[in-house]
Design a protein around this motif. Sequence first.
Motif, PDB file in Angstrom:
ATOM      1  N   GLU A  19       0.821  -1.202   0.000  1.00 16.12           N
ATOM      2  CA  GLU A  19       0.000   0.000   0.000  1.00 16.12           C
ATOM      3  C   GLU A  19       0.865   1.266   0.000  1.00 16.12           C
ATOM      4  O   GLU A  19       0.531   2.248  -0.672  1.00 16.12           O
ATOM      5  CB  GLU A  19      -0.944  -0.019   1.209  1.00 16.12           C
ATOM      6  N   LYS A  20       1.961   1.238   0.734  1.00 15.34           N
ATOM      7  CA  LYS A  20       2.880   2.383   0.748  1.00 15.34           C
ATOM      8  C   LYS A  20       3.530   2.586  -0.620  1.00 15.34           C
ATOM      9  O   LYS A  20       3.714   3.720  -1.064  1.00 15.34           O
ATOM     10  CB  LYS A  20       3.946   2.214   1.823  1.00 15.34           C
ATOM     11  N   ARG A  21       3.872   1.487  -1.287  1.00 11.22           N
ATOM     12  CA  ARG A  21       4.452   1.610  -2.638  1.00 11.22           C
ATOM     13  C   ARG A  21       3.408   2.149  -3.614  1.00 11.22           C
ATOM     14  O   ARG A  21       3.715   2.993  -4.456  1.00 11.22           O
ATOM     15  CB  ARG A  21       5.013   0.270  -3.104  1.00 11.22           C
ATOM     16  N   VAL A  22       2.172   1.689  -3.494  1.00  6.19           N
ATOM     17  CA  VAL A  22       1.096   2.205  -4.346  1.00  6.19           C
ATOM     18  C   VAL A  22       0.905   3.698  -4.086  1.00  6.19           C
ATOM     19  O   VAL A  22       0.744   4.484  -5.028  1.00  6.19           O
ATOM     20  CB  VAL A  22      -0.213   1.415  -4.147  1.00  6.19           C
ATOM     21  N   TRP A  25       3.701   5.508  -5.952  1.00  2.78           N
ATOM     22  CA  TRP A  25       3.463   5.592  -7.404  1.00  2.78           C
ATOM     23  C   TRP A  25       2.279   6.504  -7.717  1.00  2.78           C
ATOM     24  O   TRP A  25       2.312   7.251  -8.691  1.00  2.78           O
ATOM     25  CB  TRP A  25       3.258   4.199  -8.012  1.00  2.78           C
ATOM     26  N   ALA A  26       1.252   6.471  -6.894  1.00  2.00           N
ATOM     27  CA  ALA A  26       0.098   7.358  -7.101  1.00  2.00           C
ATOM     28  C   ALA A  26       0.534   8.818  -7.015  1.00  2.00           C
ATOM     29  O   ALA A  26       0.113   9.653  -7.827  1.00  2.00           O
ATOM     30  CB  ALA A  26      -1.000   7.051  -6.078  1.00  2.00           C
ATOM     31  N   ASN A  27       1.365   9.115  -6.043  1.00  2.00           N
ATOM     32  CA  ASN A  27       1.878  10.477  -5.897  1.00  2.00           C
ATOM     33  C   ASN A  27       2.716  10.882  -7.109  1.00  2.00           C
ATOM     34  O   ASN A  27       2.601  12.012  -7.608  1.00  2.00           O
ATOM     35  CB  ASN A  27       2.696  10.600  -4.610  1.00  2.00           C
ATOM     36  N   GLN A  48      -3.658   9.501  -1.867  1.00  2.00           N
ATOM     37  CA  GLN A  48      -2.695   8.768  -1.046  1.00  2.00           C
ATOM     38  C   GLN A  48      -3.402   7.941   0.036  1.00  2.00           C
ATOM     39  O   GLN A  48      -2.994   6.810   0.309  1.00  2.00           O
ATOM     40  CB  GLN A  48      -1.685   9.720  -0.443  1.00  2.00           C
ATOM     41  N   MET A  49      -4.464   8.488   0.630  1.00  2.00           N
ATOM     42  CA  MET A  49      -5.226   7.704   1.608  1.00  2.00           C
ATOM     43  C   MET A  49      -5.877   6.501   0.929  1.00  2.00           C
ATOM     44  O   MET A  49      -5.902   5.401   1.490  1.00  2.00           O
ATOM     45  CB  MET A  49      -6.278   8.583   2.287  1.00  2.00           C
ATOM     46  N   ALA A  50      -6.393   6.695  -0.280  1.00  2.00           N
ATOM     47  CA  ALA A  50      -7.007   5.583  -1.017  1.00  2.00           C
ATOM     48  C   ALA A  50      -5.978   4.493  -1.295  1.00  2.00           C
ATOM     49  O   ALA A  50      -6.297   3.300  -1.215  1.00  2.00           O
ATOM     50  CB  ALA A  50      -7.621   6.098  -2.319  1.00  2.00           C
ATOM     51  N   ALA A  51      -4.759   4.888  -1.611  1.00  2.00           N
ATOM     52  CA  ALA A  51      -3.707   3.905  -1.856  1.00  2.00           C
ATOM     53  C   ALA A  51      -3.440   3.073  -0.602  1.00  2.00           C
ATOM     54  O   ALA A  51      -3.187   1.870  -0.686  1.00  2.00           O
ATOM     55  CB  ALA A  51      -2.426   4.608  -2.310  1.00  2.00           C
ATOM     56  N   ILE A  52      -3.527   3.687   0.556  1.00  2.00           N
ATOM     57  CA  ILE A  52      -3.292   2.966   1.814  1.00  2.00           C
ATOM     58  C   ILE A  52      -4.439   2.009   2.134  1.00  2.00           C
ATOM     59  O   ILE A  52      -4.213   0.889   2.578  1.00  2.00           O
ATOM     60  CB  ILE A  52      -3.052   3.954   2.982  1.00  2.00           C
ATOM     61  N   MET A 133       1.329  -0.905 -10.918  1.00 10.88           N
ATOM     62  CA  MET A 133       2.786  -0.741 -10.948  1.00 10.88           C
ATOM     63  C   MET A 133       3.475  -1.476  -9.801  1.00 10.88           C
ATOM     64  O   MET A 133       4.698  -1.559  -9.765  1.00 10.88           O
ATOM     65  CB  MET A 133       3.129   0.746 -10.926  1.00 10.88           C
ATOM     66  N   ASP A 134       2.703  -2.048  -8.872  1.00 12.06           N
ATOM     67  CA  ASP A 134       3.274  -2.846  -7.786  1.00 12.06           C
ATOM     68  C   ASP A 134       2.397  -4.067  -7.569  1.00 12.06           C
ATOM     69  O   ASP A 134       1.245  -3.953  -7.175  1.00 12.06           O
ATOM     70  CB  ASP A 134       3.367  -2.055  -6.481  1.00 12.06           C
ATOM     71  N   SER A 135       2.951  -5.226  -7.811  1.00 12.29           N
ATOM     72  CA  SER A 135       2.143  -6.447  -7.807  1.00 12.29           C
ATOM     73  C   SER A 135       2.354  -7.330  -6.587  1.00 12.29           C
ATOM     74  O   SER A 135       2.092  -8.514  -6.646  1.00 12.29           O
ATOM     75  CB  SER A 135       2.468  -7.252  -9.051  1.00 12.29           C
ATOM     76  N   ARG A 136       2.841  -6.778  -5.505  1.00 10.63           N
ATOM     77  CA  ARG A 136       3.097  -7.577  -4.304  1.00 10.63           C
ATOM     78  C   ARG A 136       4.124  -8.675  -4.564  1.00 10.63           C
ATOM     79  O   ARG A 136       4.088  -9.728  -3.948  1.00 10.63           O
ATOM     80  CB  ARG A 136       1.821  -8.215  -3.760  1.00 10.63           C
ATOM     81  N   GLY A 137       5.014  -8.463  -5.544  1.00 16.64           N
ATOM     82  CA  GLY A 137       6.061  -9.439  -5.825  1.00 16.64           C
ATOM     83  C   GLY A 137       5.626 -10.627  -6.658  1.00 16.64           C
ATOM     84  O   GLY A 137       6.402 -11.525  -6.915  1.00 16.64           O
ATOM     85  N   ARG A 138       4.358 -10.646  -7.114  1.00 15.74           N
ATOM     86  CA  ARG A 138       3.857 -11.776  -7.895  1.00 15.74           C
ATOM     87  C   ARG A 138       3.824 -11.482  -9.384  1.00 15.74           C
ATOM     88  O   ARG A 138       3.422 -12.316 -10.166  1.00 15.74           O
ATOM     89  CB  ARG A 138       2.451 -12.148  -7.434  1.00 15.74           C
TER      90      ARG A 138
END
Length: 197
Positions: A19-22, A25-27, A48-52, A133-138
């Motif tokens: 969520e922090k990485r999202v 990237w959102a920012n 940014q809150m939505a990303a969290i 842009m961030d897939s949780r490593g999958r």
Amino acid sequence: MFDRIIHWTLDRLDSIDHEKRVAYWANQLFELTVDRHGLDESYRPILQMAAIVHDVGRAEEDEDHPKIGAKWIRDDRALDLPKNVRNCLAYLTRRHRGERRPIESDKWFLPTETADQRAWPVLLTLLRAADAMDSRGRGPTAQAVTRSGDHLLVQFQHNPRIHIALHRFSAADKLQELSQELRLSVRTILPNHRRVA
């Protein structure tokens, strides 16, 4: 307000690294495309809150996590937020994954402010692209995003199956949505420096 969101989310999820990485990237996307989306700075913290909070429903179930998370955001009064912010976060959480629907089809989530009627779909597009842009490593994980004129370039980290991953995780579709919404050419750059439309 942002600290409350982080604590509320951490009370439900073991980790919010994704969520922090999202949010990062959102920012970046918000900043790089401000001339295209035209949103004022008051929308950046909402994004940014939505990303969290966007994946908070995963605490209960993966498949229906957008619906579960939106319900929690809408109903949990421990999350002390103004009504318009609560509704926006619930909308963005509910629609961050799956088929994109017109905002008018979400009767409960309809924005009350005229400015929000344009802003919420743009925020959703930015959130969906940042999540892709961030897939949780999958799957695909972005390494950098830059802009040159009408071109937004997203560079992904090395992944031997990047082509499959881009489509499996709908990253290509979500980046295409960004291209259409903001009238920009969005290109992905894979580790071998080959661009993919």
